[in-house]
Motif scaffolding. Structure first.
Motif, short mmCIF file in Angstrom:
data_model
loop_
_atom_site.label_atom_id
_atom_site.label_comp_id
_atom_site.label_asym_id
_atom_site.label_seq_id
_atom_site.Cartn_x
_atom_site.Cartn_y
_atom_site.Cartn_z
N GLY A 186 8.28 -11.71 -8.28
CA GLY A 186 6.86 -11.78 -8.57
C GLY A 186 6.62 -11.61 -10.05
N ASN A 187 5.35 -11.45 -10.40
CA ASN A 187 5.02 -11.17 -11.80
C ASN A 187 3.78 -10.30 -11.88
OD1 ASN A 187 2.56 -13.04 -12.53
ND2 ASN A 187 3.98 -14.33 -11.38
N ILE A 188 3.68 -9.60 -12.99
CA ILE A 188 2.56 -8.69 -13.19
C ILE A 188 1.34 -9.51 -13.63
CG2 ILE A 188 1.70 -6.71 -14.49
CD1 ILE A 188 4.00 -6.08 -12.55
N ARG A 189 0.30 -9.48 -12.82
CA ARG A 189 -0.91 -10.25 -13.09
C ARG A 189 -1.95 -9.42 -13.87
NH1 ARG A 189 -2.75 -14.51 -10.09
NH2 ARG A 189 -0.55 -15.06 -10.03
N ALA A 190 -1.98 -8.11 -13.63
CA ALA A 190 -2.95 -7.26 -14.33
C ALA A 190 -2.45 -5.83 -14.35
CB ALA A 190 -4.32 -7.33 -13.65
N LEU A 191 -2.79 -5.11 -15.42
CA LEU A 191 -2.50 -3.68 -15.56
C LEU A 191 -3.78 -3.01 -16.03
CD1 LEU A 191 0.93 -3.98 -17.43
CD2 LEU A 191 0.63 -2.94 -15.17
N SER A 192 -4.36 -2.17 -15.17
CA SER A 192 -5.64 -1.55 -15.48
C SER A 192 -5.52 -0.04 -15.53
CB SER A 192 -6.69 -1.94 -14.42
OG SER A 192 -6.80 -3.34 -14.31
N PRO A 193 -5.68 0.58 -16.71
CA PRO A 193 -5.65 2.05 -16.80
C PRO A 193 -6.74 2.66 -15.93
CG PRO A 193 -5.52 1.05 -18.98
CD PRO A 193 -5.88 -0.05 -18.03
N LYS A 194 -6.38 3.74 -15.20
CA LYS A 194 -7.32 4.40 -14.30
C LYS A 194 -7.17 5.91 -14.44
CE LYS A 194 -9.20 0.93 -11.89
NZ LYS A 194 -10.64 0.70 -11.73
N GLY A 195 -7.91 6.52 -15.35
CA GLY A 195 -7.92 7.98 -15.47
C GLY A 195 -6.57 8.60 -15.73
N GLY A 196 -5.74 7.96 -16.53
CA GLY A 196 -4.43 8.53 -16.85
C GLY A 196 -3.27 7.86 -16.16
N ASP A 197 -3.55 7.19 -15.03
CA ASP A 197 -2.49 6.40 -14.41
C ASP A 197 -2.88 4.92 -14.50
OD1 ASP A 197 -4.38 6.13 -12.35
OD2 ASP A 197 -3.49 7.75 -11.20
N VAL A 198 -2.23 4.07 -13.71
CA VAL A 198 -2.43 2.63 -13.87
C VAL A 198 -2.58 1.98 -12.49
CG1 VAL A 198 -1.34 0.46 -14.61
CG2 VAL A 198 -1.16 2.49 -16.04
N ALA A 204 -1.77 -2.04 -6.49
CA ALA A 204 -1.21 -0.73 -6.18
C ALA A 204 -1.50 0.22 -7.33
CB ALA A 204 0.30 -0.81 -5.94
N ASP A 205 -1.52 1.50 -7.02
CA ASP A 205 -1.69 2.53 -8.04
C ASP A 205 -0.33 3.07 -8.45
OD1 ASP A 205 -4.54 2.52 -8.17
OD2 ASP A 205 -4.59 3.58 -6.26
N VAL A 206 -0.13 3.20 -9.76
CA VAL A 206 1.12 3.73 -10.30
C VAL A 206 0.81 5.08 -10.96
CG1 VAL A 206 3.09 3.30 -11.81
CG2 VAL A 206 1.89 1.37 -10.73
N SER A 207 1.36 6.15 -10.41
CA SER A 207 1.04 7.50 -10.87
C SER A 207 1.68 7.81 -12.21
CB SER A 207 1.51 8.52 -9.84
OG SER A 207 2.92 8.56 -9.80
N ARG A 208 1.22 8.90 -12.82
CA ARG A 208 1.83 9.38 -14.06
C ARG A 208 3.31 9.70 -13.85
NH1 ARG A 208 -2.50 13.72 -16.62
NH2 ARG A 208 -4.09 12.21 -17.31
N GLU A 209 3.62 10.29 -12.69
CA GLU A 209 5.00 10.65 -12.38
C GLU A 209 5.89 9.41 -12.39
OE1 GLU A 209 8.39 12.93 -11.04
OE2 GLU A 209 6.52 13.42 -12.10
N THR A 210 5.42 8.34 -11.74
CA THR A 210 6.20 7.10 -11.70
C THR A 210 6.34 6.50 -13.09
OG1 THR A 210 5.50 6.64 -9.44
CG2 THR A 210 6.30 4.78 -10.72
N LEU A 211 5.28 6.52 -13.88
CA LEU A 211 5.35 5.99 -15.24
C LEU A 211 6.34 6.77 -16.09
CD1 LEU A 211 1.54 5.39 -15.87
CD2 LEU A 211 3.29 3.63 -15.59
N ALA A 212 6.42 8.08 -15.86
CA ALA A 212 7.30 8.93 -16.66
C ALA A 212 8.77 8.81 -16.24
CB ALA A 212 6.86 10.39 -16.57
N CYS A 213 9.01 8.54 -14.97
CA CYS A 213 10.38 8.59 -14.43
C CYS A 213 11.02 7.22 -14.25
CB CYS A 213 10.38 9.32 -13.09
SG CYS A 213 9.90 11.05 -13.21
N SER A 214 10.33 6.17 -14.61
CA SER A 214 10.86 4.82 -14.40
C SER A 214 10.62 3.98 -15.64
CB SER A 214 10.17 4.17 -13.19
OG SER A 214 8.84 3.82 -13.51
N ALA A 215 11.10 2.74 -15.58
CA ALA A 215 10.86 1.79 -16.68
C ALA A 215 9.59 0.99 -16.44
CB ALA A 215 12.06 0.85 -16.81
N PHE A 216 8.74 1.47 -15.56
CA PHE A 216 7.51 0.74 -15.24
C PHE A 216 6.61 0.59 -16.46
CE2 PHE A 216 4.19 -0.93 -12.61
CZ PHE A 216 4.82 -1.32 -11.44
N SER A 217 6.65 1.59 -17.34
CA SER A 217 5.80 1.54 -18.53
C SER A 217 6.21 0.41 -19.48
CB SER A 217 5.84 2.88 -19.27
OG SER A 217 7.16 3.20 -19.65
N GLU A 218 7.42 -0.17 -19.28
CA GLU A 218 7.88 -1.27 -20.11
C GLU A 218 7.30 -2.61 -19.67
OE1 GLU A 218 10.24 -0.98 -22.77
OE2 GLU A 218 9.72 1.14 -22.50
#
Length: 220
Positions: free
Chosen positions: A10-22, A61-75
């Motif tokens: 698949g591919n990332i269509r949108a990334l929307s910040p939501k109160g500290g997570d995404v 889907a919602d991506v938590s701060r924990e997931t952003l910190a522990c994975s390469a999702f932020s890339e």
């Protein structure tokens, strides 16, 4: 739970910040969403995410701060290609190995080399994960179940055949690429079991040579 057998890219269509997570919108390509309901799990590059909206061309889907910190999702960026797998069902074939979708750490691709029609990768894992990576054992890289073909310290080698290159995002990998790693579940449980009563005292940092020698697993 998942199998580590990628079903679609698949591919990332949108990334929307939501109160500290995404909140992320993933376009799912050829992945069949006909049996997916709100609240179901889908692995995105090996990260288990919960579908909170199903607009028809993919899911949000919602991506938590924990997931952003522990994975390469932020890339990930808009348009980034991602591996996708729906959750395991009781009738699914376990073509790979049992995968939880909970990332243990972020590795880095350090070498890419041609090997006949295959491609050889060397990936450097975080030091604390090295003890779980064994020759001919299983490891999950960006959600793909793979066999370890060589180990040297915290670095491990993978031989990727043309089919896997074509059906996953591994064809995109170049040195410097960050990847999500999940080690074999059995290795983690075995370590905990070997600790015995020490697992409950909160002081043990895990298995090491000293612990194994004290408990008779190593001989001088």
């Amino acid at each position: 739970m998942f199998t580590g057998i990628i079903e679609a890219i698949g591919n990332i269509r949108a990334l929307s910040p939501k109160g500290g997570d995404v909140r992320v919108h993933v376009a799912t390509g050829k992945l069949d969403l006909g049996d997916v309901k709100l609240g179901d799990s889908i692995a995105v590059n090996g990260v288990c995410l919960t579908a909170v909206e199903l607009p028809g061309d993919g899911f949000w889907a919602d991506v938590s701060r924990e997931t952003l910190a522990c994975s390469a999702f932020s890339e990930l960026k808009l348009g980034s290609r991602v591996n996708l797998e729906k959750a395991l069902t009781p009738t699914s074939r376990l073509g790979g190995h049992l995968v939880s979708g909970h990332v243990d750490g972020v590795g880095e691709v350090v070498v890419r080399e041609e090997n006949a029609r295959a491609v050889q990768f060397r990936i450097r894992a975080p030091r604390e994960l090295a003890r779980y990576i064994a020759l001919k054992g299983s490891i999950t890289v960006d959600g793909t179940s793979l066999t370890v073909n060589g180990v040297n310290g915290a670095e491990f080698e993978l031989t990727i055949v043309p089919h896997t290159l074509g059906e996953t995002i591994m064809a995109d990998y170049r040195p410097g690429r960050l990847v999500n790693l999940e080690v074999d579940l059995l290795a983690r449980y075995l370590e905990r079991l070997l600790l015995g009563d020490k697992a409950a005292d909160g002081k043990s940092s895990g298995l090491d040579e000293r612990f194994l020698a004290e408990h008779g697993y190593l001989k001088n």
